[in-house]
Design an enzyme around this catalytic site. Sequence first.
Site: not given
Ligand SMILES: NC(=O)c1ccc[n+]([C@@H]2O[C@H](COP(=O)([O-])OP(=O)(O)OC[C@H]3O[C@@H](n4cnc5c(N)ncnc54)[C@H](OP(=O)(O)O)[C@@H]3O)[C@@H](O)[C@H]2O)c1
Length: 295
Positions: A11, A17-19, A44, A49, A74, A107
């Site tokens: 696949v 992707g967008l988180g 994602d 969430y 997840k 998850h």
């Molecule tokens: N499996 C797990 O346990 C787990 C845990 C954590 C996360 N995740 C997944 O991973 C995804 C991403 O991780 P994350 O949300 O923890 O962190 P990230 O994507 O590394 O960072 C997100 C943060 O950065 C800001 N941001 C985004 N783009 C930016 C840019 N170009 N410049 C400056 N700041 C920026 C966002 O704010 P704004 O929204 O205000 O732009 C938000 O505060 C999650 O959304 C989720 O889908 C999974």
Amino acid sequence: MSADFQLNNGVRLPAVGLGVFQAPPDETVQAVQSALEIGYRHIDTAASYLNEREVGEGIRRSGLDRDEIFIETKVWVTDYGYEPALRAFDKASAKLGVDRIDLLLLHQPVPEVFARTVQAYRALEKLLEDGRVDAIGVSNFTPALLDRLVDRVDILPAVNQIELHPYFTQAETQAANAAHGILTQAWSPIGGITFYPGYGQDRTSTLDDPLIGGIATAHGKTPAQVMLRWHLQQGRSVIPKSTNRKRIAENFDIFDFALADEELARIDKLDRGVRGGPDPESPRPAIFDLKIPEA
Ligand SMILES: NC(=O)c1ccc[n+]([C@@H]2O[C@H](COP(=O)([O-])OP(=O)(O)OC[C@H]3O[C@@H](n4cnc5c(N)ncnc54)[C@H](OP(=O)(O)O)[C@@H]3O)[C@@H](O)[C@H]2O)c1
């Protein structure tokens, strides 16, 4: 570096992707719609969430064919065990408004009741066999926990989604994933966990790192773009989160430049070996407080 990755079952998964973790439900629809307009084809989310419904709504409003979009979600720990995990698929697919999910993950491991984690994975295998999901995988598995799982199941996970950014690179987990043919997917790929409010006082943000900033200036790019490019060039899928259209677009505009090997190596050296998120091997009873609502 490619715009998509082939998983171990053939696949294809879009590389960026967008988180939507911590995307409030009312902003999620718009964020997903914006991302799909900009060119993303991969979202994602997760049952925990509590925004799968809004992800589905954003996808429908985009007007794109469902089959053009890679949907990843997840199963939360309170739905572990065989029958509960099968039902978790029903809940997720009903909220998303789809009858098939592209990639379904556990998850996180629950080491203290690992048998239930294994049973939940067995349910994912059944969903895969039945064609309800196209690929299955895990998240937050350490190499030791991956070995424990792989010894007890039939189908290798396609993906292990783990915390991974320049300050926490998890070389050993990346190597273990690669040894099993499992794609490493980076959560907090631009270091979100290093700058979220409320996560401790002495954290320094990867976005303010001088080395990353210098490389960004040299390429006429932003620190976030440099970090995302660093992941892709090293073969990792990324799922940066933003609800801001400008930053959603910025995070996708990473296909017109390349980092030199020496730049990749300098970013690798920023690793501090300290995770920002919870240790997957440590029991955290509070994770069982969240019950996933019915659709
Ligand atoms: N499996 C797990 O346990 C787990 C845990 C954590 C996360 N995740 C997944 O991973 C995804 C991403 O991780 P994350 O949300 O923890 O962190 P990230 O994507 O590394 O960072 C997100 C943060 O950065 C800001 N941001 C985004 N783009 C930016 C840019 N170009 N410049 C400056 N700041 C920026 C966002 O704010 P704004 O929204 O205000 O732009 C938000 O505060 C999650 O959304 C989720 O889908 C999974």
